[in-house]
Every structure is written in structure tokens, then in C-alpha cells.
Design a protein around this motif. Structure first.
Motif, mmCIF file in Angstrom:
data_model
loop_
_atom_site.group_PDB
_atom_site.id
_atom_site.type_symbol
_atom_site.label_atom_id
_atom_site.label_comp_id
_atom_site.label_asym_id
_atom_site.label_seq_id
_atom_site.Cartn_x
_atom_site.Cartn_y
_atom_site.Cartn_z
ATOM 1 N N ALA A 126 17.537 -17.036 3.603
ATOM 2 C CA ALA A 126 16.419 -16.202 3.156
ATOM 3 C C ALA A 126 16.045 -15.194 4.245
ATOM 4 O O ALA A 126 16.247 -15.445 5.438
ATOM 5 N N ARG A 127 15.500 -14.063 3.812
ATOM 6 C CA ARG A 127 14.991 -13.052 4.735
ATOM 7 C C ARG A 127 13.786 -12.372 4.085
ATOM 8 O O ARG A 127 13.822 -12.016 2.898
ATOM 9 N N PHE A 128 12.704 -12.172 4.867
ATOM 10 C CA PHE A 128 11.508 -11.487 4.393
ATOM 11 C C PHE A 128 11.070 -10.486 5.461
ATOM 12 O O PHE A 128 11.144 -10.768 6.664
ATOM 13 N N SER A 129 10.627 -9.324 5.008
ATOM 14 C CA SER A 129 10.175 -8.302 5.959
ATOM 15 C C SER A 129 9.021 -7.507 5.376
ATOM 16 O O SER A 129 8.878 -7.379 4.151
ATOM 17 N N VAL A 130 8.227 -6.982 6.282
ATOM 18 C CA VAL A 130 7.127 -6.069 5.932
ATOM 19 C C VAL A 130 7.262 -4.845 6.829
ATOM 20 O O VAL A 130 7.357 -4.976 8.065
ATOM 21 N N SER A 131 7.290 -3.672 6.229
ATOM 22 C CA SER A 131 7.372 -2.438 7.004
ATOM 23 C C SER A 131 6.100 -1.626 6.825
ATOM 24 O O SER A 131 5.512 -1.588 5.732
ATOM 25 N N THR A 165 0.869 -1.173 0.000
ATOM 26 C CA THR A 165 0.000 0.000 0.000
ATOM 27 C C THR A 165 0.911 1.230 0.000
ATOM 28 O O THR A 165 2.131 1.110 -0.070
ATOM 29 N N LYS A 166 0.336 2.391 0.105
ATOM 30 C CA LYS A 166 1.133 3.612 0.095
ATOM 31 C C LYS A 166 2.112 3.654 1.245
ATOM 32 O O LYS A 166 3.210 4.229 1.125
ATOM 33 N N GLU A 167 1.764 3.047 2.379
ATOM 34 C CA GLU A 167 2.612 3.121 3.563
ATOM 35 C C GLU A 167 3.159 1.769 4.001
ATOM 36 O O GLU A 167 3.803 1.670 5.034
ATOM 37 N N MET A 168 2.904 0.722 3.226
ATOM 38 C CA MET A 168 3.383 -0.610 3.590
ATOM 39 C C MET A 168 4.270 -1.150 2.472
ATOM 40 O O MET A 168 3.917 -1.072 1.288
ATOM 41 N N ARG A 169 5.453 -1.678 2.847
ATOM 42 C CA ARG A 169 6.410 -2.189 1.866
ATOM 43 C C ARG A 169 6.856 -3.594 2.230
ATOM 44 O O ARG A 169 7.045 -3.922 3.404
ATOM 45 N N PHE A 170 7.040 -4.416 1.187
ATOM 46 C CA PHE A 170 7.556 -5.785 1.345
ATOM 47 C C PHE A 170 8.974 -5.849 0.807
ATOM 48 O O PHE A 170 9.284 -5.289 -0.251
ATOM 49 N N ASN A 171 9.861 -6.543 1.538
ATOM 50 C CA ASN A 171 11.216 -6.815 1.070
ATOM 51 C C ASN A 171 11.489 -8.311 1.239
ATOM 52 O O ASN A 171 11.190 -8.892 2.290
ATOM 53 N N GLY A 172 12.068 -8.915 0.230
ATOM 54 C CA GLY A 172 12.412 -10.325 0.311
ATOM 55 C C GLY A 172 13.759 -10.597 -0.325
ATOM 56 O O GLY A 172 14.148 -9.930 -1.301
ATOM 57 N N PHE A 173 14.502 -11.553 0.227
ATOM 58 C CA PHE A 173 15.824 -11.890 -0.307
ATOM 59 C C PHE A 173 16.082 -13.370 -0.066
ATOM 60 O O PHE A 173 15.958 -13.859 1.064
ATOM 61 N N ILE A 174 16.414 -14.110 -1.127
ATOM 62 C CA ILE A 174 16.762 -15.525 -1.050
ATOM 63 C C ILE A 174 18.108 -15.708 -1.736
ATOM 64 O O ILE A 174 18.309 -15.223 -2.859
ATOM 65 N N ASN A 175 19.029 -16.410 -1.076
ATOM 66 C CA ASN A 175 20.366 -16.587 -1.637
ATOM 67 C C ASN A 175 20.814 -18.033 -1.498
ATOM 68 O O ASN A 175 20.749 -18.622 -0.413
ATOM 69 N N LEU A 176 21.266 -18.604 -2.611
ATOM 70 C CA LEU A 176 21.872 -19.935 -2.612
ATOM 71 C C LEU A 176 23.373 -19.761 -2.801
ATOM 72 O O LEU A 176 23.827 -19.233 -3.817
ATOM 73 N N LYS A 209 4.816 2.215 8.085
ATOM 74 C CA LYS A 209 5.137 3.470 8.748
ATOM 75 C C LYS A 209 6.447 3.330 9.523
ATOM 76 O O LYS A 209 7.489 3.119 8.935
ATOM 77 N N MET A 210 6.398 3.386 10.844
ATOM 78 C CA MET A 210 7.613 3.358 11.650
ATOM 79 C C MET A 210 7.991 1.947 12.109
ATOM 80 O O MET A 210 8.997 1.759 12.794
ATOM 81 N N PHE A 211 7.227 0.932 11.678
ATOM 82 C CA PHE A 211 7.458 -0.426 12.161
ATOM 83 C C PHE A 211 7.951 -1.324 11.030
ATOM 84 O O PHE A 211 7.604 -1.139 9.857
ATOM 85 N N GLU A 212 8.735 -2.332 11.430
ATOM 86 C CA GLU A 212 9.160 -3.358 10.475
ATOM 87 C C GLU A 212 9.204 -4.705 11.187
ATOM 88 O O GLU A 212 9.732 -4.819 12.302
ATOM 89 N N PHE A 213 8.656 -5.724 10.519
ATOM 90 C CA PHE A 213 8.660 -7.084 11.054
ATOM 91 C C PHE A 213 9.388 -7.973 10.059
ATOM 92 O O PHE A 213 9.132 -7.916 8.854
ATOM 93 N N GLU A 214 10.318 -8.820 10.538
ATOM 94 C CA GLU A 214 11.090 -9.669 9.637
ATOM 95 C C GLU A 214 11.160 -11.097 10.156
ATOM 96 O O GLU A 214 11.082 -11.358 11.365
ATOM 97 N N VAL A 215 11.318 -12.034 9.224
ATOM 98 C CA VAL A 215 11.628 -13.426 9.531
ATOM 99 C C VAL A 215 12.801 -13.815 8.643
ATOM 100 O O VAL A 215 12.946 -13.324 7.525
#
Length: 790
Positions: free
Chosen positions: A734-739, A697-708, A741-747
Motif C-alpha cells: 500500500a502507498r498513501f500520499s498527500v500533496s 482542497t483546491k491546492e491539496m490532493r490525496f493519492n492512495g493505492f492498495i495492491n494484493l 502546493k510544492m510539497f508531498e508527504f507519503e507513507v
């Protein structure tokens, strides 16, 4: 000497005569959502004089009074700013909606480095460079050099035995236990002499960068394989804070806090960061029924920066960390040999571990620690004609290791080691500041003194009396003093052809006080390290380059003489040749960089552990060589998905092994290994990664990274015997995150497939031991974290 001074004066006046009534403009360029724009172009209108923003989004440029600056960045609307009675700018660029449409996918941008001590796009640097800025570091989950190495061709980073024991190999050149790394390690422009500090947590970073090939002309001795540059985030003029907490398997807990802002607006700034990690571990000792790879790390860092005038700035920084962890938890074969009819652990160990064919069974729970204090002060003066910088630093490292030495469930042998290093550096550097000049130059001087006490002892069983007694194996201090002069010139012969020439002249003095044997040793070196390169900008998006460089890694003294090594070991010298290219296509949606290299060694250094005498030491091959190539590619497949691929191959060979060790019958003849591969170096490696970043959305972003990450075949001894050679293996992270506004959650997850592998393997038959022992890599780990910015 007078001729040298005359040449420097001519260079100085040639480059400074073009200035009159110039002003220094400093600024920061950000997006509307307050993100630093890295690699944005700042040009004086009507000229070719310009610069790019660094990895903190900052820039500096010298222009005449009442000039106009043109600010541009792909995907953003270009701005023109008139500079009238202004010295500091804070520029916000607005996104260009038309350029950001799906049909106009924006290519790669903002990839800058500082491998040649100045900020520039890595696509115009005539060196093999891989770099990640702060966003790339975060998205890829880079927390140490081991994680970064998985993204770099012809680079491998392993650890073993204790915290601070590292093994980094670059282009077929391995790091040696007890010796210097094959790369210079530089944090915020400060040379770090102690290679154990390569094994520290990386956080709150602005840039991590590796430049390969000999870099002694720019970074000094031991940069025989390249240099690793780490730049932390700088203090900011605006207040910002970050709090992060995380949890992972192995009861691993993480806490991190970062704060930055102005104490006095536009004059005095601070940055404070701290991190705490605590893990119970994932590898278990089957005999003690305890986890052995436990780790606890507390880190604190502070920076103050003062702009005393528009031209004079001073910054001071301090870092302290206290790292504790397991030690000496080597694996052995649980189905080895029999003694008096009883099955004993030990004997031959498969270098390709599988469940059940290796185990940790030592009767001593090993422990190690590393404490670091690191302070520096930088004074920077910007004149119209040049920039002069002074860097003063002090660094102290204290390390302790205690654990088993037989690695079996018997109280036969133990090991104890106490070592430290104290380093003082002073560097003065003068650099050209004329952006429009065809000639770019820098020169300076460097002084360093390193004091390294080393003590080693352990308990040994007397098999006649079955009593244990303590044996002191080493009690010595090494002192190294270095004085160096260096210089570097870039000259644009034409608009497309640029020649570079660099040099460094090192005067090194070494002393060893061996208190155990009451022997004092000393030696000195005068080594000249030249570097030359030629680059040709064939087209706007095609750069061709060729480099030659002399490499130098210092020799030194071993704790003792054995039949495997001498008391001293020689300097390692190389001649290095490299041909490379850098290309981009499809509006920078495709980047393909590559190079081929040849390295000719004289006295290549190698490490071996002699368990017959309980010493480790370094010896030399007379002649050896490495031939290899590497490629690093990036593909922007769509607006939402990037594909990365890198591949490196290093064919390292012993040409003439020579002899080493004691005298007469005790001499070891390594010439029988002529034609074999040098150990500890993977013959190849490659990595494939997918990354994605998009707004949900306008204020929500997804980031993902997978490496072999693929590590090729590795020989653990010069004999190249198959029973002492590890096959290739793969690690998936692998790493995935959703941010929002001021918060970010990652696994995240590392070694997701739970691949078993060894980071070090020691064949018993060559080191005076009945047992093969090996150091296991980390098993599967996974975790989560929450970050809040305010």
C-alpha cells in the motif's frame, strides 16, 4: 538483394509523394497546473491525420503550411490553433467544469505505450500490453521491476544469491541463471544486453511498459517472451527541480534529486538526476547475529538534448550506478539430521516457510556488488517523408560475489565469482512519417558485440588433512557478435481491418575461450524471426487481434561438462500463437483486455546447479509447450475510486525431456519427466488493487493505492514432487500520499501481512547436496518520504 532494394525504394516513394511544402510542428500540452497531458489528441482540422502526446506530454506532427490544429483531451476544453510561421507550441488546456461534474465521471485516459516503437494508445495496439505513465508509477510506488510485475498477469520477478541475479518469468518462460532473460530490456530505446541490469532502481521515469509474446521482429534476439520498455523523463524547456528524502525500517535511508531545464531556450536542454539508498537489512543470520540483506545504492544520470535545427536533434545520456549488498544468505532447515549424535542444520526444507522452520546460519557474511557505466548518443533527423534515427550506446557491468557455499556454520566451502560484460550497440532506423497514409513502415539495421569474462573459484576443505585449499572452477570469456536486419509494415486494408508484418534476420557468432581447460569453442547462427498480426476494429471500443511470431533465445556454452548438462546448450526456438481483445465501455469507465496464447518450444532451456562438481549450467528439453490466458481490467467505480484486477494462467508442460550431460552412464535422462510441469514458473497469478486520487482542497490532493498480489503454485524441479513445490501465497502492498502546493508527504508498506515465502528453492537430492536450500523473500517493510518541487 536487388529485389529487396527495389521493394524498399517503392515503399519509400509511395509514402513520400503525398508531401509538398510541409512543416514539422513540435509541442507540449499541459494542464493549467503544469501537469503533462498524456494521450491528448492533435489532429489537422478537416482531415484524419493526427497524433497523440507521448508519456512526456510531447507531440510531433507534419502538416501543410497555414494549417489548423484541433487539440482535445477528455475533461478539458477543445482548442483550435492556427499554425502560421510556428514550429514549436506550448499549449495549455483548461478544464471543462461541466464535464468534470460528478454525474459525468471521466473515464480512463492517457494510457499510451511505445511497444511498436511509436507512441499510441495501448487500446489500439494489437498486442498484450500493460503500461504505467509517470503519475501511475508514482502512485503505485514502483521503484523496481519486481514492484511493476505485481501489476502484470503472467509475469513474475524474483531475485536471489547476489545483486544482479534475477529470475523473471513471462507467460511460462523463465529466466535462467547464467543465461539470457526471456524478454528484451530496453531503456530509452537502447537495447540492454546484460540481464543483471533488470535489477536496478527505477526512478524519474516517464513510462514503464511490458509487451508480451515474441517480439524479436522489433527487439531482436531473446525477446522470446516479450519486451520491457523503460523511458526516463526527458529534458524540459522550463526549469523544474525535485528533492526527496525518505526513511524506512531496517534503517533504510533514501535521498533523491532531479533537475531539468533549458541551457539555451528552445535549443539546448538538460536533465540531471541522482539517488542514494542505504539499508542495514531485515533478514538476520542467526549464527553471525548480523543482518545479511544489507544494500547500498548510488545512482547518477544525466541527459543533454539539442535541437540543432527544426529537423535535426541530438541527445546524449549517461548513467552510472554502484550497488552493494549481501550475498549467498540461503536458508536451511534448522532441525535437519544428526551427525555423531549432534543435531545439525540441513536436510529436507519445507518449501512453504513458516516462522522457525527455516534459518540463515552460514559462517560467512556474503557480499556482492554491481557497477554500471552506460552511455548513449541519439541523432534524429526528421524529413518531410521519413524519420531517420541513429542510436549508439556503450554499456559496462562489473559484478563480484563472495560468500558461503555450504550455507552452514562450518568453514567447509566458500564461493567467489567475478564477472563483467562490455556491450557496444549501433542501430540505424528509418520510419515513415505520413500520419494519413494507409501504409506505415520502418526498417533498419543493428550491430552488437558483447564481451563477457567470467571467473569463479572457492575454498574447499580436504577431509583427510582438514586443510582448506583454493579451487578454480571457471576462467573463461564469452564473446557474442550480432548483425541484424529488420523491418515492420502496417497496412490498413479497410477502415477497420489492419494487417501487420515484421521480420528480423539475425546473424550471430559465439566464441568461448576456456582458459582453465585450454579449450576454444565457437558456433554461429542465422535465424529468421517473422511476426504477423491481424487486427479488426469491430466497433469504436472493441478491438480484436490475432498474432503469430517466431521466438529465438540464443544458446551458448557452459563452464564444464557434468552428468546434468553438456558443455554447450542449444538455441531455444518457439512458435507462438495469440488471440486477444481490447474493449471499453461506459464512456471508458470500464476497460477489459484479454488474450489466450499457445507456445510450442524446441530446445527449451533450463538451469540447474550441480553441487557434485560445483558448477551451474543450462540444458535443453527436446520439446515442451505452454498454454495460457490472461485478463487485465480496470473499473472507475466513482470519481474518487478505481478498481483494478488482473489474472494470468500458464500451463507449461514438458513433452519430451530428452537426455543431457556427459557420456554413457553419466547421461541424465529427463524423459522420465515427460508430462510434468516445467519448474520456476507459477501456474497462475492475479492482482487486485484499489486506487484513489482526489482534491481535498483546491491546492491539496490525496493519492492512495492498495495492491494484493497472488502468486500461484510453483514447481521447483521437473519431478514435480510436493516436497519441492511451493503453495500459493499473497503479498499486500500500500502507498498513501498527500500533496500541497510544492510539497508531498507519503507513507508506504510492502508485504504488510509479513508473509514468508521463497523466491528460489533448490532441492538437494537433485543437485548433489544433502541439504535443501532456499532464498527468502523480503519480510514486512514500511517507510515514509517527503518531496518538494521547486
Amino acid at each position: 538483394m536487388q529485389k529487396i532494394q527495389l521493394i524498399l525504394l517503392l515503399v519509400f516513394f509511395t509514402t513520400t509523394s503525398v508531401f509538398s511544402q510541409n512543416i514539422i510542428i513540435k509541442g507540449t500540452i499541459t494542464s493549467a497546473d503544469n501537469q503533462e497531458l498524456i494521450g491528448a489528441t492533435v489532429i489537422q482540422k478537416g482531415t484524419t491525420s493526427g497524433t497523440v502526446t507521448d508519456f512526456n506530454g510531447n507531440f510531433e506532427i507534419i502538416v501543410p503550411e497555414k494549417s489548423t490544429l484541433v487539440i482535445s483531451y477528455t475533461g478539458f476544453i477543445t482548442q483550435e490553433i492556427e499554425v502560421v510561421n510556428q514550429n514549436k507550441l506550448e499549449i495549455v488546456l483548461e478544464e471543462d467544469a461541466q464535464q468534470l461534474e460528478e454525474v459525468n465521471v471521466v473515464g480512463f485516459m492517457g494510457v499510451v505505450g511505445k511497444s511498436r516503437r511509436r507512441t499510441e494508445s495501448i487500446q489500439v495496439i494489437p498486442e498484450s500490453v500493460q503500461a504505467l505513465n509517470s503519475e501511475g508509477i508514482k502512485n503505485a510506488g514502483i521503484t523496481d521491476l519486481s514492484a511493476f510485475a505485481t501489476l502484470v498477469p503472467n509475469m513474475k520477478f524474483n531475485t536471489s544469491q547476489a545483486v544482479g541475479n534475477n529470475f523473471i518469468s513471462v507467460r511460462g518462460i523463465p529466466q535462467l541463471r547464467g543465461g539470457d532473460a526471456p524478454v528484451a530490456f530496453v531503456i530509452d530505446g537502447v537495447t540492454v544486453a546484460d540481464p543483471s541490469l533488470l535489477n536496478q532502481e527505477l526512478y524519474d521515469l516517464a513510462l514503464v511498459e511490458v509487451v508480451k509474446g515474441p517480439q524479436g521482429a522489433l527487439y531482436g534476439k531473446n525477446a522470446i517472451g516479450g519486451a520491457i520498455n523503460i523511458y526516463t523523463q526527458e529534458p524540459t524547456n522550463t526549469m523544474s527541480n525535485k528533492l526527496k528524502v525518505g526513511y524506512a525500517n531496517g534503517n533504510a535511508k533514501t535521498g533523491q534529486f532531479v533537475s531539468s531545464g533549458a541551457i539555451v531556450d528552445d535549443k539546448l536542454y538538460y536533465r540531471f538526476s541522482t539517488q542514494y539508498k542505504d539499508s542495514d537489512g531485515l533478514l538476520k543470520n542467526d549464527y553471525l547475529n548480523e543482518y545479511v540483506d544489507f544494500r547500498k545504492d548510488f545512482n547518477i544520470r544525466g541527459q543533454l538534448k539539442a535541437d540543432l535545427t527544426d529537423r535535426l536533434s541530438v541527445s546524449v545520456g549517461y548513467q552510472h550506478f554502484n550497488l552493494e549488498g549481501g550475498a549467498a544468505y540461503y536458508s536451511v532447515n534448522p532441525t535437519g539430521y544428526e551427525v555423531d549424535g549432534v543435531q545439525e542444520p540441513g536436510g529436507a526444507l519445507d518449501p512453504n516457510p513458516k516462522e522457525g522452520n527455516n534459518t540463515i546460519v552460514s559462517d560467512v557474511l556474503g557480499q556482492s556488488s554491481m557497477i554500471n557505466h552506460n552511455g548513449n548518443m541519439k541523432v534524429n533527423y526528421r524529413a518531410d517523408h521519413f524519420n531517420i534515427q541513429s542510436i549508439t550506446s556503450f554499456n559496462q557491468v562489473d559484478r563480484k560475489t563472495y560468500g558461503d557455499l555450504d550455507f552452514l556454520p562450518y568453514d567447509d566451502f566458500t564461493q567467489n565469482e567475478v564477472t563483467s560484460s562490455t556491450t557496444f550497440n549501433q542501430e540505424i532506423r528509418i520510419e515513415n512519417r505520413n500520419n494519413a497514409s494507409k501504409l506505415d513502415w520502418s526498417f533498419g539495421g543493428f550491430f552488437q558485440i558483447v564481451d563477457e569474462p567470467f571467473y569463479q573459484d572457492g575454498l574447499v576443505r580436504d577431509y583427510d588433512t582438514w586443510e582448506q585449499f583454493n579451487v578454480v572452477a571457471a576462467d573463461l570469456t564469452n564473446v557474442t557478435q550480432t548483425v541484424a536486419l529488420f523491418g515492420f509494415l502496417d497496412y490498413k486494408i479497410t477502415n477497420k481491418l489492419t494487417a501487420s508484418l515484421g521480420f528480423r534476420f539475425d546473424i550471430d557468432n559465439f566464441e568461448q575461450d576456456d582458459r582453465l581447460n585450454d579449450v576454444k569453442s565457437s558456433r554461429s547462427n542465422n535465424v529468421f524471426q517473422p511476426k504477423a498480426s491481424l487486427s479488426y476494429q469491430a466497433k469504436e471500443n472493441i478491438l480484436l487481434f490475432a498474432n503469430y511470431g517466431k521466438g529465438y533465445r540464443t544458446g551458448g556454452f557452459n563452464p564444464a561438462v557434468t552428468n546434468l548438462f553438456n558443455k554447450d546448450f542449444k538455441d531455444e526456438l518457439t512458435d507462438n500463437y495469440e488471440f486477444g481483445f481490447k474493449t471499453s465501455a461506459w464512456n471508458e469507465r470500464i476497460i477489459i483486455n484479454g488474450s489466450a496464447f499457445y507456445t510450442d518450444f524446441t530446445n527449451q532451456q533450463q538451469f540447474i546447479l550441480d553441487l557434485t562438481d560445483f558448477y551451474g549450467g543450462i540444458y535443453n528439453y527436446d520439446k515442451s509447450r505452454v498454454i495460457g490466458f490472461e485478463v487485465d481490467t480496470k473499473f472507475r467505480l466513482s470519481k474518487y475510486l478505481d478498481l483494478g484486477f488482473n489474472y494470468g494462467m500458464s500451463d507449461s508442460e514438458i513433452i519430451e525431456g530428452g537426455t543431457t550431460g556427459g557420456e554413457n552412464s553419466d547421461v541424465t535422462d529427463n524423459s522420465k519427466y515427460n508430462g510434468n510441469k516445467t519448474p520456476f514458473v507459477p501456474v497462475s497469478n492475479f492482482g487486485v488493487n484499489l486506487s484513489s486520487s482526489f482534491k481535498i482542497t483546491k491546492e491539496m490532493r490525496f493519492n492512495g493505492f492498495i495492491n494484493l498480489d497472488h502468486t500461484g503454485k510453483t514447481y521447483w524441479h521437473e519431478s514435480n514432487l510436493e516436497e519441492h513445490t511451493s503453495d500459493a501465497y499473497n503479498l499486500l502492498n500500500a502507498r498513501f500520499s498527500v500533496s500541497y502546493k510544492m510539497f508531498e508527504f507519503e507513507v508506504w508498506g510492502n508485504n504488510i501481512m509479513n508473509q514468508q515465502y521463497y523466491q528460489e528453492f533448490s532441492p538437494g537430492q537433485f543437485v548433489g547436496s544433502p541439504d535443501d536450500v532456499a532464498w527468502r523473500g523480503q519480510p514486512r517493510s514500511f517507510g515514509t518520504a517527503m518531496t518538494v518541487r521547486f
